[in-house]
Design a protein around this motif. Structure first.
Motif, short mmCIF file in Angstrom:
data_model
loop_
_atom_site.label_atom_id
_atom_site.label_comp_id
_atom_site.label_asym_id
_atom_site.label_seq_id
_atom_site.Cartn_x
_atom_site.Cartn_y
_atom_site.Cartn_z
N THR A 168 0.84 -1.19 0.00
CA THR A 168 0.00 0.00 0.00
C THR A 168 0.88 1.25 0.00
O THR A 168 2.10 1.16 0.23
CB THR A 168 -0.89 0.02 1.25
OG1 THR A 168 -0.01 0.04 2.41
CG2 THR A 168 -1.81 -1.19 1.32
N PRO A 169 0.29 2.42 -0.23
CA PRO A 169 1.10 3.65 -0.18
C PRO A 169 1.85 3.82 1.15
O PRO A 169 3.01 4.23 1.16
CB PRO A 169 0.08 4.76 -0.40
CG PRO A 169 -0.99 4.11 -1.22
CD PRO A 169 -1.08 2.70 -0.70
N GLY A 170 1.23 3.46 2.27
CA GLY A 170 1.89 3.57 3.57
C GLY A 170 3.08 2.65 3.69
O GLY A 170 4.15 3.04 4.19
N PHE A 171 2.93 1.41 3.23
CA PHE A 171 4.04 0.46 3.24
C PHE A 171 5.16 0.95 2.33
O PHE A 171 6.34 0.92 2.70
CB PHE A 171 3.58 -0.93 2.81
CG PHE A 171 4.71 -1.92 2.71
CD1 PHE A 171 5.17 -2.57 3.84
CD2 PHE A 171 5.33 -2.18 1.49
CE1 PHE A 171 6.22 -3.48 3.76
CE2 PHE A 171 6.38 -3.08 1.40
CZ PHE A 171 6.82 -3.73 2.53
N ALA A 172 4.79 1.41 1.14
CA ALA A 172 5.80 1.87 0.17
C ALA A 172 6.61 3.03 0.73
O ALA A 172 7.83 3.07 0.61
CB ALA A 172 5.12 2.27 -1.14
N GLN A 173 5.94 3.98 1.36
CA GLN A 173 6.64 5.13 1.92
C GLN A 173 7.57 4.70 3.06
O GLN A 173 8.71 5.15 3.14
CB GLN A 173 5.64 6.18 2.44
CG GLN A 173 6.30 7.44 2.95
CD GLN A 173 7.13 8.15 1.89
OE1 GLN A 173 6.78 8.15 0.71
NE2 GLN A 173 8.23 8.75 2.30
N ARG A 208 12.97 3.66 5.24
CA ARG A 208 13.81 2.75 6.03
C ARG A 208 15.05 2.31 5.28
O ARG A 208 16.12 2.17 5.84
CB ARG A 208 12.99 1.53 6.46
CG ARG A 208 13.78 0.49 7.22
CD ARG A 208 14.24 1.05 8.57
NE ARG A 208 14.89 0.06 9.37
CZ ARG A 208 16.21 -0.17 9.39
NH1 ARG A 208 17.01 0.55 8.66
NH2 ARG A 208 16.71 -1.10 10.16
N PHE A 209 14.90 2.07 3.97
CA PHE A 209 16.02 1.54 3.19
C PHE A 209 16.56 2.55 2.18
O PHE A 209 17.22 2.16 1.21
CB PHE A 209 15.62 0.22 2.53
CG PHE A 209 15.40 -0.86 3.56
CD1 PHE A 209 16.46 -1.53 4.13
CD2 PHE A 209 14.11 -1.15 4.01
CE1 PHE A 209 16.26 -2.50 5.11
CE2 PHE A 209 13.90 -2.12 4.97
CZ PHE A 209 14.98 -2.79 5.54
N ASP A 210 16.30 3.82 2.40
CA ASP A 210 16.89 4.89 1.61
C ASP A 210 16.71 4.65 0.11
O ASP A 210 17.66 4.71 -0.66
CB ASP A 210 18.37 5.05 1.97
CG ASP A 210 18.95 6.38 1.50
OD1 ASP A 210 18.16 7.33 1.30
OD2 ASP A 210 20.18 6.45 1.31
#
Length: 126
Positions: free
Chosen positions: A110-115, A120-122
């Protein structure tokens, strides 16, 4: 705090609803295989811990999911030369084959996970 990934370099695509797909492939020799496995495990551990209980297919209302595959090949260098009289390449293997591990990882979310993944992983703004 963000973490830079050493082996995984993601390509990202998003649909009109903002659902994102991150795809990466890494191919390494035997010496780097444990480090690649550790990198993937750290990323998936972050996802499982940070988004616990909501992993599943996005079309079934999951927040994130992943697909992971690997293969092992024996790779031998080839010595090639062009033979102008025969108008073709000629040559053969040089030395013994070495193991080569190839891993593919696709993360969807989802957009929240993607952001959160980007932060987190730059991963930047793909």
């Amino acid at each position: 705090m963000s973490q830079t990934l050493r082996f995984l370099h993601f390509d990202c695509s998003e649909d009109s609803a903002g659902l994102a797909s991150f795809e990466a492939m890494a191919s390494v020799g035997a010496a780097q295989w444990p480090a690649l496995q550790a990198e993937v495990a750290a990323l998936l551990d972050w996802a499982h811990q940070g988004f616990a209980g909501v992993r599943g297919p996005l079309e079934e209302d999951g927040d994130w999911d992943y697909d992971l595959h690997a293969s092992l090949e024996t790779v031998a260098a080839l010595e090639l030369d062009y033979d102008p009289a025969a108008r073709r390449l000629a040559g053969g293997p040089v030395g013994e084959g070495l193991p080569r591990y190839t891993l593919t990882l696709t993360l969807g979310g989802t957009p929240g996970f993607a952001q959160a993944l980007r932060e987190r992983f730059d991963l930047g703004d793909d």
